[in-house]
Design a protein around this motif. Structure first.
Motif, short mmCIF file in Angstrom:
data_model
loop_
_atom_site.label_atom_id
_atom_site.label_comp_id
_atom_site.label_asym_id
_atom_site.label_seq_id
_atom_site.Cartn_x
_atom_site.Cartn_y
_atom_site.Cartn_z
N ASP A 22 0.81 -1.22 0.00
CA ASP A 22 0.00 0.00 0.00
C ASP A 22 0.84 1.27 0.00
O ASP A 22 0.34 2.35 -0.31
CB ASP A 22 -0.91 0.02 1.24
CG ASP A 22 -2.04 -0.99 1.13
OD1 ASP A 22 -2.30 -1.47 0.01
OD2 ASP A 22 -2.65 -1.31 2.16
N PHE A 23 2.11 1.15 0.37
CA PHE A 23 2.95 2.34 0.48
C PHE A 23 4.30 2.09 -0.18
O PHE A 23 4.86 0.98 -0.10
CB PHE A 23 3.18 2.71 1.95
CG PHE A 23 1.91 2.89 2.73
CD1 PHE A 23 1.21 4.08 2.67
CD2 PHE A 23 1.42 1.87 3.53
CE1 PHE A 23 0.04 4.25 3.39
CE2 PHE A 23 0.26 2.03 4.25
CZ PHE A 23 -0.44 3.23 4.18
N ILE A 24 4.82 3.11 -0.82
CA ILE A 24 6.18 3.06 -1.37
C ILE A 24 6.93 4.26 -0.80
O ILE A 24 6.53 5.41 -1.00
CB ILE A 24 6.17 3.13 -2.92
CG1 ILE A 24 5.43 1.93 -3.50
CG2 ILE A 24 7.60 3.19 -3.45
CD1 ILE A 24 5.28 1.96 -5.00
N TYR A 25 7.99 3.98 -0.07
CA TYR A 25 8.82 5.04 0.49
C TYR A 25 10.08 5.17 -0.36
O TYR A 25 10.84 4.19 -0.50
CB TYR A 25 9.19 4.74 1.94
CG TYR A 25 8.01 4.83 2.89
CD1 TYR A 25 7.62 6.05 3.43
CD2 TYR A 25 7.29 3.69 3.24
CE1 TYR A 25 6.54 6.14 4.29
CE2 TYR A 25 6.21 3.77 4.10
CZ TYR A 25 5.83 4.99 4.61
OH TYR A 25 4.77 5.07 5.47
N ALA A 26 10.29 6.33 -0.92
CA ALA A 26 11.45 6.55 -1.79
C ALA A 26 12.41 7.52 -1.11
O ALA A 26 12.01 8.56 -0.58
CB ALA A 26 11.01 7.11 -3.14
N THR A 27 13.69 7.17 -1.13
CA THR A 27 14.73 8.04 -0.61
C THR A 27 15.52 8.58 -1.79
O THR A 27 16.08 7.79 -2.58
CB THR A 27 15.66 7.28 0.35
OG1 THR A 27 14.88 6.75 1.42
CG2 THR A 27 16.73 8.22 0.91
N ILE A 28 15.59 9.87 -1.93
CA ILE A 28 16.26 10.50 -3.08
C ILE A 28 17.43 11.34 -2.57
O ILE A 28 17.24 12.22 -1.71
CB ILE A 28 15.29 11.38 -3.89
CG1 ILE A 28 14.11 10.53 -4.41
CG2 ILE A 28 16.00 12.07 -5.03
CD1 ILE A 28 13.06 11.32 -5.13
N PHE A 29 18.60 11.05 -3.08
CA PHE A 29 19.78 11.86 -2.75
C PHE A 29 20.07 12.78 -3.92
O PHE A 29 20.15 12.34 -5.08
CB PHE A 29 21.00 10.96 -2.48
CG PHE A 29 20.85 10.10 -1.26
CD1 PHE A 29 21.14 10.59 0.00
CD2 PHE A 29 20.39 8.79 -1.38
CE1 PHE A 29 21.00 9.80 1.12
CE2 PHE A 29 20.25 7.98 -0.26
CZ PHE A 29 20.56 8.50 0.99
N VAL A 30 20.20 14.04 -3.66
CA VAL A 30 20.49 15.03 -4.69
C VAL A 30 21.97 15.39 -4.61
O VAL A 30 22.43 15.88 -3.57
CB VAL A 30 19.61 16.27 -4.53
CG1 VAL A 30 19.95 17.30 -5.63
CG2 VAL A 30 18.14 15.88 -4.60
N GLN A 31 22.68 15.09 -5.66
CA GLN A 31 24.12 15.41 -5.68
C GLN A 31 24.34 16.67 -6.50
O GLN A 31 23.79 16.83 -7.59
CB GLN A 31 24.91 14.25 -6.29
CG GLN A 31 24.85 12.98 -5.44
CD GLN A 31 25.69 11.88 -6.04
OE1 GLN A 31 25.95 11.88 -7.22
NE2 GLN A 31 26.08 10.93 -5.22
N VAL A 32 25.15 17.56 -5.95
CA VAL A 32 25.45 18.82 -6.66
C VAL A 32 26.96 18.99 -6.77
O VAL A 32 27.74 18.31 -6.07
CB VAL A 32 24.84 20.02 -5.92
CG1 VAL A 32 23.34 19.95 -5.97
CG2 VAL A 32 25.34 20.09 -4.49
#
Length: 338
Positions: free
Chosen positions: A328-338
């Motif tokens: 029922d749930f999708i947890y997404a972890t997003i790392f933003v690289q600069v």
């Protein structure tokens, strides 16, 4: 007896020769049904076969066709609480039923509606104790807002009841679930044939309803009208309850086949093999699954009888099953690289 939703409908009668025509119109709008060339001596049979909205009772003037003109339907009323309870008692004789919807139409008295839905829950619990598990469905009143729905839910807390919002979606949701395989979750499933919802549920209200285990039905762009999450009023997944009910029904059916044949090790061994065969099939269908780490099996089954049990004619069956759960749930972890 008429029904509340039909109040205000118009029936137009026009004659031609010895026959007559009927047009059935809602309070506002064009005709939704037209029946031509009717014979008054066979009116009841004709409407029974051809009409989805009207039935004919005994004629006021036997032997005569109805007079030409427009008739406005009125005085329709819902069945009473006792009528619903009586209907549920009759439903107890139907062994193949696994879903129950009390199609309440008069929501003027919310306490009365809650008592009817409570009777549905009691019926489902009773049938569950007889290895004929069922899930009941209900919906919030037409005028119910977020607070009203959340007040209604605690009185209907059950692993065997689904409370839906907004009003007017219960039939579509029950029909959709009935069309799914027993192990499929209705979460995010589209409801076909639905018109506009009686009320759009704001995003905050959707979360609030889910926190009280009320199932929101919403319209999403690109998907249409969907069931946001398929849960019972105690927060469990509908599909998990249906899988467990399927397992119980199957075990009972197989057990009854072996009554009178279990007084030997061979008979008990044969029953165990049949149970394993049944549960393996459920696993192949995807209804039962191993644990997430793969270490625990999808099910276990054992048939045994102690000396004391044997003297009383008792054979015990121990079964554990692991129903598949919908994601029922999708947890997404997003790392933003600069």
């Amino acid at each position: 007896m008429g029904v509340p939703w039909a109040n205000g409908f118009r029936v137009l009668v026009s004659h031609r020769a010895e026959k007559f025509d009927l047009e059935i119109r809602p309070p506002v709008g064009d005709a939704i049904e037209v029946h031509r060339g009717l014979d008054h001596t066979k009116l009841a049979e004709s409407l029974q076969a051809a009409s989805a909205v009207i039935r004919a009772g005994g004629p006021g003037n036997p032997g005569e066709a109805p007079a030409a003109g427009e008739y406005v339907l009125a005085a329709g009323k819902d069945a009473g609480e006792a009528d619903y309870v009586n209907a549920l008692q009759h439903l107890g004789n139907e062994s193949d039923v696994d879903m129950v919807l009390a199609a309440v139409q008069d929501f003027g008295n919310v306490d009365s509606v809650t008592r009817i839905y409570s009777a549905v829950i009691a019926h489902c619990n009773q049938m569950s104790s007889n290895s004929q598990g069922r899930v009941g469905f209900g919906q919030v009143p037409p005028t119910a807002g977020d607070t009203d729905a959340k007040k209604m839910a605690p009185a209907l807390l059950s692993e065997r009841f689904v409370l839906l919002a907004p009003h007017g979606v219960a039939g579509a949701v029950a029909g959709r679930i009935g069309s799914l395989d027993y192990f499929e979750s209705p979460t995010f499933k589209t409801l076909s044939g639905m018109g506009s919802l009686s009320r759009a549920l704001p995003l905050e209200e959707q979360g609030s309803l889910l926190s009280s285990s009320v199932v929101p039905v919403v319209e999403q762009r690109g998907r249409g009208v969907i069931v946001l999450r398929g849960i019972t009023t105690d927060g469990d997944q509908i599909s998990v309850r249906r899988i467990a009910d399927r397992a119980v029904r199957g075990v009972r059916m197989l057990g009854e086949m072996f009554i009178g044949r279990l007084n030997s090790e061979d008979g008990r061994g044969a029953l165990k093999q049949k149970l394993i065969e049944f549960l393996v099939q459920m696993e192949k269908e995807g209804a039962l699954v191993r644990s997430a780490d793969g270490k625990e099996p999808a099910f276990t089954a054992n048939v045994h009888s102690s000396p004391a049990d044997f003297e009383q004619g008792i054979v015990r069956v121990d079964i554990a099953v692991r129903p598949v759960r919908a994601i029922d749930f999708i947890y997404a972890t997003i790392f933003v690289q600069v």
